[in-house]
Design a protein around this motif. Structure first.
Motif, PDB file in Angstrom:
ATOM      1  N   UNK A 127      31.928  62.412  30.973  1.00 20.07           N
ATOM      2  CA  UNK A 127      32.599  61.344  30.230  1.00 20.07           C
ATOM      3  C   UNK A 127      31.986  59.988  30.535  1.00 20.07           C
ATOM      4  N   UNK A 128      31.742  59.700  31.827  1.00 17.47           N
ATOM      5  CA  UNK A 128      31.156  58.413  32.211  1.00 17.47           C
ATOM      6  C   UNK A 128      29.714  58.311  31.728  1.00 17.47           C
ATOM      7  N   UNK A 129      29.003  59.427  31.798  1.00 14.92           N
ATOM      8  CA  UNK A 129      27.608  59.408  31.341  1.00 14.92           C
ATOM      9  C   UNK A 129      27.535  59.154  29.838  1.00 14.92           C
ATOM     10  N   UNK A 130      28.463  59.712  29.100  1.00 17.25           N
ATOM     11  CA  UNK A 130      28.516  59.490  27.647  1.00 17.25           C
ATOM     12  C   UNK A 130      28.849  58.031  27.340  1.00 17.25           C
ATOM     13  N   UNK A 131      29.778  57.462  28.106  1.00 14.40           N
ATOM     14  CA  UNK A 131      30.122  56.050  27.926  1.00 14.40           C
ATOM     15  C   UNK A 131      28.918  55.160  28.207  1.00 14.40           C
ATOM     16  N   UNK A 132      28.200  55.470  29.279  1.00 14.32           N
ATOM     17  CA  UNK A 132      27.003  54.693  29.608  1.00 14.32           C
ATOM     18  C   UNK A 132      25.985  54.768  28.474  1.00 14.32           C
ATOM     19  N   UNK A 133      25.789  55.966  27.943  1.00 15.39           N
ATOM     20  CA  UNK A 133      24.852  56.136  26.825  1.00 15.39           C
ATOM     21  C   UNK A 133      25.282  55.290  25.633  1.00 15.39           C
ATOM     22  N   UNK A 134      26.585  55.272  25.347  1.00 16.19           N
ATOM     23  CA  UNK A 134      27.099  54.493  24.219  1.00 16.19           C
ATOM     24  C   UNK A 134      26.918  52.997  24.447  1.00 16.19           C
ATOM     25  N   UNK A 135      27.166  52.537  25.669  1.00 16.49           N
ATOM     26  CA  UNK A 135      26.993  51.113  25.988  1.00 16.49           C
ATOM     27  C   UNK A 135      25.523  50.705  25.874  1.00 16.49           C
ATOM     28  N   UNK A 136      24.644  51.573  26.311  1.00 20.89           N
ATOM     29  CA  UNK A 136      23.211  51.287  26.195  1.00 20.89           C
ATOM     30  C   UNK A 136      22.795  51.233  24.721  1.00 20.89           C
ATOM     31  N   UNK A 137      23.379  52.099  23.909  1.00 22.91           N
ATOM     32  CA  UNK A 137      23.075  52.101  22.477  1.00 22.91           C
ATOM     33  C   UNK A 137      23.540  50.808  21.822  1.00 22.91           C
ATOM     34  N   UNK A 138      24.726  50.332  22.205  1.00 23.19           N
ATOM     35  CA  UNK A 138      25.230  49.061  21.669  1.00 23.19           C
ATOM     36  C   UNK A 138      24.311  47.909  22.075  1.00 23.19           C
ATOM     37  N   UNK A 139      23.862  47.924  23.326  1.00 24.05           N
ATOM     38  CA  UNK A 139      22.951  46.883  23.814  1.00 24.05           C
ATOM     39  C   UNK A 139      21.612  46.959  23.092  1.00 24.05           C
ATOM     40  N   UNK A 140      21.133  48.171  22.865  1.00 23.23           N
ATOM     41  CA  UNK A 140      19.882  48.383  22.142  1.00 23.23           C
ATOM     42  C   UNK A 140      19.974  47.805  20.728  1.00 23.23           C
ATOM     43  N   UNK A 141      21.074  48.073  20.042  1.00 23.49           N
ATOM     44  CA  UNK A 141      21.262  47.568  18.679  1.00 23.49           C
ATOM     45  C   UNK A 141      21.331  46.038  18.655  1.00 23.49           C
ATOM     46  N   UNK A 142      22.042  45.455  19.613  1.00 29.41           N
ATOM     47  CA  UNK A 142      22.163  43.996  19.673  1.00 29.41           C
ATOM     48  C   UNK A 142      20.827  43.363  20.029  1.00 29.41           C
ATOM     49  N   UNK A 143      20.105  43.974  20.946  1.00 29.91           N
ATOM     50  CA  UNK A 143      18.775  43.505  21.330  1.00 29.91           C
ATOM     51  C   UNK A 143      17.853  43.441  20.112  1.00 29.91           C
ATOM     52  N   UNK A 144      17.852  44.501  19.315  1.00 27.12           N
ATOM     53  CA  UNK A 144      16.965  44.560  18.150  1.00 27.12           C
ATOM     54  C   UNK A 144      17.412  43.619  17.038  1.00 27.12           C
ATOM     55  N   UNK A 145      18.712  43.398  16.939  1.00 28.36           N
ATOM     56  CA  UNK A 145      19.218  42.458  15.928  1.00 28.36           C
ATOM     57  C   UNK A 145      18.731  41.036  16.241  1.00 28.36           C
ATOM     58  N   UNK A 146      18.830  40.632  17.498  1.00 29.36           N
ATOM     59  CA  UNK A 146      18.374  39.293  17.899  1.00 29.36           C
ATOM     60  C   UNK A 146      16.853  39.202  17.783  1.00 29.36           C
ATOM     61  N   UNK A 147      16.174  40.282  18.114  1.00 29.54           N
ATOM     62  CA  UNK A 147      14.713  40.310  17.977  1.00 29.54           C
ATOM     63  C   UNK A 147      14.305  40.054  16.531  1.00 29.54           C
ATOM     64  N   UNK A 148      15.019  40.642  15.596  1.00 27.39           N
ATOM     65  CA  UNK A 148      14.711  40.435  14.170  1.00 27.39           C
ATOM     66  C   UNK A 148      14.947  38.981  13.767  1.00 27.39           C
ATOM     67  N   UNK A 149      16.011  38.376  14.303  1.00 32.62           N
ATOM     68  CA  UNK A 149      16.283  36.968  14.015  1.00 32.62           C
ATOM     69  C   UNK A 149      15.147  36.072  14.517  1.00 32.62           C
ATOM     70  N   UNK A 150      14.648  36.382  15.701  1.00 30.43           N
ATOM     71  CA  UNK A 150      13.559  35.591  16.274  1.00 30.43           C
ATOM     72  C   UNK A 150      12.285  35.772  15.445  1.00 30.43           C
ATOM     73  N   UNK A 151      12.003  36.993  15.067  1.00 35.54           N
ATOM     74  CA  UNK A 151      10.789  37.250  14.242  1.00 35.54           C
ATOM     75  C   UNK A 151      10.892  36.535  12.899  1.00 35.54           C
ATOM     76  N   UNK A 152      12.091  36.490  12.333  1.00 35.65           N
ATOM     77  CA  UNK A 152      12.283  35.764  11.074  1.00 35.65           C
ATOM     78  C   UNK A 152      12.009  34.278  11.266  1.00 35.65           C
ATOM     79  N   UNK A 153      12.473  33.734  12.373  1.00 35.57           N
ATOM     80  CA  UNK A 153      12.261  32.307  12.675  1.00 35.57           C
ATOM     81  C   UNK A 153      10.777  32.013  12.888  1.00 35.57           C
ATOM     82  N   UNK A 154      10.069  32.922  13.513  1.00 35.32           N
ATOM     83  CA  UNK A 154       8.635  32.725  13.774  1.00 35.32           C
ATOM     84  C   UNK A 154       7.819  32.736  12.490  1.00 35.32           C
ATOM     85  N   UNK A 155       8.356  33.346  11.443  1.00 36.40           N
ATOM     86  CA  UNK A 155       7.643  33.377  10.161  1.00 36.40           C
ATOM     87  C   UNK A 155       7.740  32.049   9.410  1.00 36.40           C
ATOM     88  N   UNK A 156       8.729  31.242   9.781  1.00 30.22           N
ATOM     89  CA  UNK A 156       8.945  29.948   9.073  1.00 30.22           C
ATOM     90  C   UNK A 156       7.891  28.918   9.480  1.00 30.22           C
TER      91      UNK A 156
END
Length: 218
Positions: A189-218
């Motif tokens: 159960x704890x290992x599954x929760x950790x995996x889910x938290x890492x997935x949420x962090x991964x998604x947020x990391x990539x979302x901000x990365x896309x915002x930065x890449x968009x800004x660099x194109x301007x």
């Protein structure tokens, strides 16, 4: 008199032009520096994306393995090499994720006012000051250590080491031990929760990365 006034006006205009040119040069330098910093942050997030992706991959693999051997035990199947490897890995503990902050540290040194976009500044601050620390806090949750300590104690008392892994001293007794199932379920159960938290962090990391890449194109 008119000549003197004209000279004063020309001097003032010259000063204003010089100030405007100077301000333009400073703004251009700041923009170049801002893009350099954003590029460094983007590289940092790309590294973190790979780190998180790898951790999630292995997390999914270990979860599936533990689910499979727990199913085998519940079905009281004969002990085999695959189950032995599963027991061994169960005793290894939970993985921690080491995320880089190098690009963000450069921004802190240069000053947050360097970023022109207030919304992007907010997103970057939230990622490094809230999202990453939240994952680290969850990975260092004392409940994980307690679960792991209980698992390791149980293994020390009920398993013996062999060249190929951990072997239960009394497999028939283990099959009917409810505490064993509780331990494995709590761990899973704890290992599954950790995996889910890492997935949420991964998604947020990539979302901000896309915002930065968009800004660099301007």
């Amino acid at each position: 008199m008119k000549y003197a006034i004209g000279e004063i006006i020309l001097v003032v205009i010259g000063i204003l032009i010089a100030l405007a040119i100077n301000n333009w040069n400073e703004a251009r330098k700041n923009r170049v520096k801002e893009k350099d910093i954003l590029f460094e942050i983007a590289e940092t997030l790309e590294v973190n994306a790979k780190t998180l992706d790898s951790s999630i991959f292995w997390g999914n693999r270990f979860i599936k393995e533990r689910q499979n051997y727990l199913k085998s035990v519940r079905e009281k199947k004969p002990y085999n090499d695959t189950m032995q490897q599963g027991f061994q890995r169960m005793n290894l503990g939970f993985s921690r994720t080491a995320l880089s902050k190098s690009g963000y540290e450069m921004l802190k040194i240069s000053g947050f006012d360097l970023l022109q976009s207030k919304s992007l500044k907010k997103e970057i601050l939230n990622l490094f000051e809230v999202t990453y620390p939240n994952l680290e806090l969850r990975e260092n949750d004392n409940r994980l250590n307690i679960i792991l300590e209980n698992v390791q104690l149980y293994y020390w008392q009920n398993f013996m080491d062999t060249d190929s892994g951990k072997f239960p001293i009394n497999y028939e007794q283990l099959l009917n031990d409810n505490y064993f199932y509780e331990l494995i379920n709590a761990y899973l159960e704890r290992e599954t929760l950790l995996r889910n938290w890492k997935t949420e962090t991964f998604d947020e990391n990539n979302r901000v990365l896309q915002l930065i890449n968009d800004e660099l194109k301007n």
